[in-house]
Design a protein around this motif. Structure first.
Motif, PDB file in Angstrom:
ATOM      1  N   SER A  74       0.752  -1.218   0.167  1.00  0.00           N
ATOM      2  CA  SER A  74       0.015   0.125   0.009  1.00  0.00           C
ATOM      3  C   SER A  74       0.790   1.297  -0.130  1.00  0.00           C
ATOM      4  CB  SER A  74      -0.786  -0.257   1.231  1.00  0.00           C
ATOM      5  OG  SER A  74      -0.236   0.026   2.345  1.00  0.00           O
ATOM      6  N   LEU A  86      -5.617  -3.880  -3.107  1.00  0.00           N
ATOM      7  CA  LEU A  86      -5.222  -2.722  -4.085  1.00  0.00           C
ATOM      8  C   LEU A  86      -5.924  -2.362  -5.150  1.00  0.00           C
ATOM      9  CD1 LEU A  86      -2.703  -0.697  -4.540  1.00  0.00           C
ATOM     10  CD2 LEU A  86      -1.672  -2.978  -5.761  1.00  0.00           C
ATOM     11  N   TRP A 131      -7.364  -0.737   3.639  1.00  0.00           N
ATOM     12  CA  TRP A 131      -5.997  -1.295   4.259  1.00  0.00           C
ATOM     13  C   TRP A 131      -6.308  -1.523   5.860  1.00  0.00           C
ATOM     14  CZ3 TRP A 131      -3.282  -3.716   0.907  1.00  0.00           C
ATOM     15  CH2 TRP A 131      -3.182  -3.085  -0.423  1.00  0.00           C
TER      16      TRP A 131
END
Length: 429
Positions: A166, A346, A362
């Motif tokens: 991330s 993602l 996330w």
């Protein structure tokens, strides 16, 4: 091949859960069947980072086990055990709260496996001194470790994987995850007496005996303790700065173990006897079985369904990721789960225009994986390590003894996390 991978994994999991056979036999037997049937092969099982044995985890554990084996010769564990019992005035509940808080805080700055390797011997000793069953204390500590490890980038291996995918930083984890961890730890501390009710009876005579002890007399080798302290200081510094130094924690642990063995001159049998070989082999078998699920696309297919269900709705995606991660991380080890799920998250973030809400996906993955690891005995690496240490000490923890408590704690922590995610990233954003 997909069906075979699922059948073998489920069969092995049933054997582990029911304890019809030793968990090591179930894990290695399942791995052997998958290799023999060609579902996976040596290339994927031993050399692939995505589908094979995670050697970083294996050698991190091995290195820290050796260090703990040398450290045990100093008497420092007895010192800490007596100190903790005296500070808690011999109350088992206060001892549990004190040790769980120490474990949670330490796990935020060290890998949680390293933390439980250090705290478990202390727990076994203090419980032995007080004449109480150490199993509830060990279970509570490993759960606190998984909770506390969620606070920082380096506290839990899944967080490191998420950060690499991330681009989130150490400070990002500290700002977004640490406040939730503090709230969850407060709730966890409040429910400890109920979750582990019946575990706090103690003989007053044993308490008086402990309170009369002088913890300083427990130190047997001060020179060795200083050497261990210096090596551990460098090892911990290596853990904290491993991303900047470009040295994996496993390498740091092995280097630390090698240096300590060299300068301590402790006989080989003394520190090698502390290595939990059954635990290391169990991990290897588990990694191969989960890797077969990854290789055949089982986990990826399951994760892809989340993207189809959510259709760009950020709040739904966050809650779904949180719930699915909590459940699946309790069934399979959270490290390979997060490694597989990260590419999916993602892709999901690309369909969300608000960057704050995109990042919330996330955080949902990290929270679900870290807290979900408490659900069962095999949900997180630290769980397996503590169960191995307890077995070695003559206090076996069954799969269901752990899971009965773990499911309750996981449900409570996820119930706290869900409104936190909604309020912080949607209501107040």
């Amino acid at each position: 091949m997909t069906a075979i991978a699922i059948i073998v994994f489920v069969a092995a999991y049933v054997l582990i859960a029911t304890e019809w056979t030793h968990k090591l036999m179930a894990a290695l037997g399942g791995a052997g069947v998958l290799l023999a049937l060609g579902v996976t092969d040596s290339e994927h099982a031993f050399y692939s980072h995505e589908t094979g044995v995670d050697w970083d985890v294996i050698f991190l554990l091995f290195g820290m086990m050796v260090i703990v084996g040398v450290l045990r010769r100093t008497g420092v564990f007895e010192y800490v055990a007596i100190w903790a019992a005296k500070r808690a005035k011999g109350s088992p509940l206060r001892v549990m709260i004190l040790l769980t808080l120490i474990t949670a805080i330490a796990s935020a700055f060290l890998d949680n496996v390293t933390t439980v390797l250090l705290i478990a011997p202390v727990t076994l000793l203090v419980c032995d001194r007080l004449g109480i069953d150490p199993i509830p204390f060990l279970i509570a500590e490993v759960m606190a470790s998984n909770i506390g490890g969620a606070a920082t980038l380096i506290g839990d291996p899944p967080n490191i994987i998420i950060a690499s995918r991330s681009g989130l930083t150490f400070n990002d984890f500290l700002v977004h995850m640490a406040p939730l961890v503090v709230i969850v730890l407060i709730v966890f501390t409040l429910v400890l007496p109920r979750v582990f009710r019946g575990s706090f009876e103690v003989d007053p005579g044993r308490v008086n005996d402990v309170l009369r002890l002088n913890e300083r007399e427990a130190i047997e080798d001060r020179a060795l303790l200083i050497k261990c302290g210096v090596v551990l200081l460098f090892v911990f510094a290596g853990f904290v700065g491993h991303s900047a130094l470009h040295i994996e924690p496993s390498v740091v642990a092995l280097l630390g173990a090698g240096v300590l063995v060299l300068i301590s001159k402790v006989p080989t049998r003394n520190y090698m006897s502390s290595v939990e070989w059954q635990t290391l082999l169990f991990f290897a078998g588990l990694f191969i079985m989960v890797g077969a699920l990854v290789k055949t696309g089982v986990i990826a297919d399951l994760a892809d369904q989340i993207g189809k269900v959510t259709e760009g709705r950020a709040l739904l995606a966050v809650m779904l990721i949180l719930g699915v991660s909590a459940v699946l991380s309790g069934i399979i080890d959270n490290i390979p789960y997060v490694a597989t799920m990260s590419p999916v998250v993602l892709e999901l973030t690309k369909g969300i225009t608000d960057p704050v809400q995109a990042d919330a996906l996330w955080w949902a993955l990290a929270i679900g994986a870290d807290f979900g690891g408490n659900a069962t005995a095999v949900g997180a690496s630290a769980n397996v390590v503590v169960i191995g240490l307890a077995l070695r000490a003559g206090h076996p923890i069954s799969f269901w003894a752990f899971t009965r408590k773990g499911v309750v704690v996981t449900a409570i922590t996820i119930a706290v996390a869900a409104p936190y995610l909604w309020i912080r990233y949607f209501l107040l954003a």
